[in-house]
Motif scaffolding. Structure first.
Motif: not given
Length: 109
Positions: A39-51, A73-77
């Motif tokens: 299940f943890s393979d589906g976790e994602a991490s935030f890179i940018d907190a704009t949205v 363009a900016k990475s968000v997740i």
């Protein structure tokens, strides 16, 4: 704009619009979840907190990655292993375009 993986989404059609913003849905599948033991393979991490300024914990499984072909363009997740962008933003005029590689998003706020 939200799209899933190539099995469940017609990515070439979605990329007609996405490419206008300098983003591209790729034909791959980071964050693949096999069963509840992974299940943890589906976790994602935030890179940018704009949205999402609160940076909630998100679960994004079986998605496609996004290529950033626009200098603005900016990475968000990013994916669970931090190898793939799965959400990105681009400013457009007075607005903000968000591209998310999932058919739905589950959060724990």
């Amino acid at each position: 704009m939200m799209a899933n993986d190539s099995v469940n989404t017609n990515l070439p059609v979605f990329n007609i619009l996405a490419n206008k913003f300098g983003l591209h849905f790729n034909n791959d599948m980071p964050n693949h979840v096999i069963d509840d033991k992974h299940f943890s393979d589906g976790e994602a991490s935030f890179i940018d907190a704009t949205v999402f300024p609160s940076k909630p914990k998100v679960f994004l499984k079986d998605v496609c990655s996004i290529s950033l072909n626009n200098a603005a363009a900016k990475s968000v997740i990013k994916s669970a292993d931090d190898s793939a962008v799965i959400a990105a933003t681009v400013t457009h005029g007075k607005g903000l375009y968000l591209q998310l590689a999932t058919h739905g998003c589950t959060t724990n706020m």
